[in-house]
Design an enzyme around this catalytic site. Structure first.
Site, short mmCIF file in Angstrom:
data_model
loop_
_atom_site.label_atom_id
_atom_site.label_comp_id
_atom_site.label_asym_id
_atom_site.label_seq_id
_atom_site.Cartn_x
_atom_site.Cartn_y
_atom_site.Cartn_z
N ALA A 19 -3.35 7.61 -5.97
CA ALA A 19 -1.65 6.92 -5.62
C ALA A 19 -2.02 5.51 -5.92
O ALA A 19 -2.03 4.79 -5.07
CB ALA A 19 -1.53 7.39 -4.13
N ALA B 44 0.95 -1.26 -0.11
CA ALA B 44 0.09 0.03 0.03
C ALA B 44 0.96 1.10 -0.20
O ALA B 44 2.02 1.19 -0.17
CB ALA B 44 -0.96 -0.08 1.21
N ASN B 45 0.20 2.49 0.13
CA ASN B 45 1.06 3.70 0.35
C ASN B 45 0.22 4.71 1.35
O ASN B 45 -0.74 4.31 1.80
CB ASN B 45 1.21 4.21 -1.05
CG ASN B 45 -0.09 4.66 -1.89
OD1 ASN B 45 -0.68 5.68 -1.33
ND2 ASN B 45 -0.41 4.07 -2.85
N ARG B 46 0.91 5.72 1.34
CA ARG B 46 0.43 6.66 2.63
C ARG B 46 -0.79 7.42 2.18
O ARG B 46 -1.07 8.48 2.93
CB ARG B 46 1.47 7.41 2.96
CG ARG B 46 2.35 6.74 3.96
CD ARG B 46 3.45 7.56 4.46
NE ARG B 46 4.60 6.84 4.65
CZ ARG B 46 4.65 6.13 5.82
NH1 ARG B 46 3.51 5.88 6.92
NH2 ARG B 46 5.97 5.51 6.30
N SER B 47 -1.55 7.46 0.87
CA SER B 47 -2.44 8.22 0.51
C SER B 47 -3.62 8.29 1.21
O SER B 47 -4.02 7.20 1.61
CB SER B 47 -2.91 8.07 -1.14
OG SER B 47 -3.90 8.66 -1.36
#
Ligand code: CTP
Ligand code: CA
Length: 227
Positions: free
Chosen positions: A99, A33-36
């Site tokens: 993102a 995942a990512n921090r969006s």
């Protein structure tokens, strides 16, 4: 009739917005995942709807509630996001604020277990489809205005300008997402809007204010550019 000075300058227009991160499964209990947070994309979707547009929001996993007055499609992976976007065509305006993970993994069907020799598993990554580039290059259903974001941590304008050309979109909203800026996951954003004629830096604003300015620009574009 489309009136720019009215309260609903985008009445009769269809808009597609992508927002949030994507989750790419590793196995049944893990994902990449990512921090969006989805905040900026959701604000743009909400302001487009308030301007009268018929909005489809394609969202990755977020903790945000569905904004009112629009069609929300929740997805997990980039491949699902592309399919949902394709199903929302044709539209007049596309804003790709998600993102999107650049890669996915051929997910294991069972939980990956540690082994006695202590050797970690090797995760083999494959490229994800590029939703922004796919929409920008669609021969049959290209939206009239395609807008992407460029999340950079260095050489922001140079990278974003190159990205606009590589993706084939009309505008790029560039921002510096270095951890020190606090933008990723925060409530404010400081962006530079890049189009074919150049770059325009905006001051640091609340994400809602960035969305308001961007939607005003979109409305002006839709009213001044020939169909
Ligand atoms: N994007 C997309 N689909 C992808 C990757 C990115 O639609 N698979 C969109 C994003 O929503 C954003 C723009 O493309 O509007 C730029 O995303 P970004 O991650 O900054 O660009 P990349 O081309 O993936 O380049 P890199 O991550 O290497 O900087
Ligand atoms: Ca990327």
């Amino acid at each position: 009739v489309h009136r720019l000075d009215g309260e609903r300058p985008l009445a009769g227009r269809r808009a597609l917005v992508t927002a949030g991160p994507t989750h790419e499964p590793v196995d049944p209990v893990r994902y990449l995942a990512n921090r969006s947070s989805g905040t900026q994309g959701y604000a743009i979707a909400r302001l487009l709807a308030e301007a009268g547009a018929d909005v489809t929001l394609v969202s990755g996993p977020t903790t945000l509630p569905d904004p009112p007055g629009m069609h929300v499609i929740r997805i997990e992976t980039a491949r699902e996001m592309l399919a949902a976007c394709t199903s929302a065509l044709p539209c007049d305006i596309a804003v790709c604020a998600a993102a999107v993970a650049d890669w996915h993994i051929a997910a294991a069907t069972q939980k990956i277990k540690k082994t006695d020799d202590g050797r970690p598993p090797e995760l083999r990554l494959s490229p994800n489809p590029d939703i922004l580039a796919t929409l920008s290059r669609s021969a049959s259903a290209r939206p009239r205005l395609v807008i992407g974001f460029a999340a950079e941590t260095e050489h922001v304008i140079a990278h974003a300008t190159a990205k606009r050309l590589r993706k084939g979109c009309d505008w790029i909203v560039a921002n510096d997402v270095s951890p020190a800026t606090g933008i990723m996951g925060g409530t404010e954003n400081e962006v530079t809007l890049i189009d074919a004629s150049g770059a325009e830096h905006w001051p640091r604003l609340d994400k809602t204010q960035v969305a308001r300015r961007l939607v005003a620009r979109i409305a002006t574009f839709m009213h001044t550019q020939p169909e």
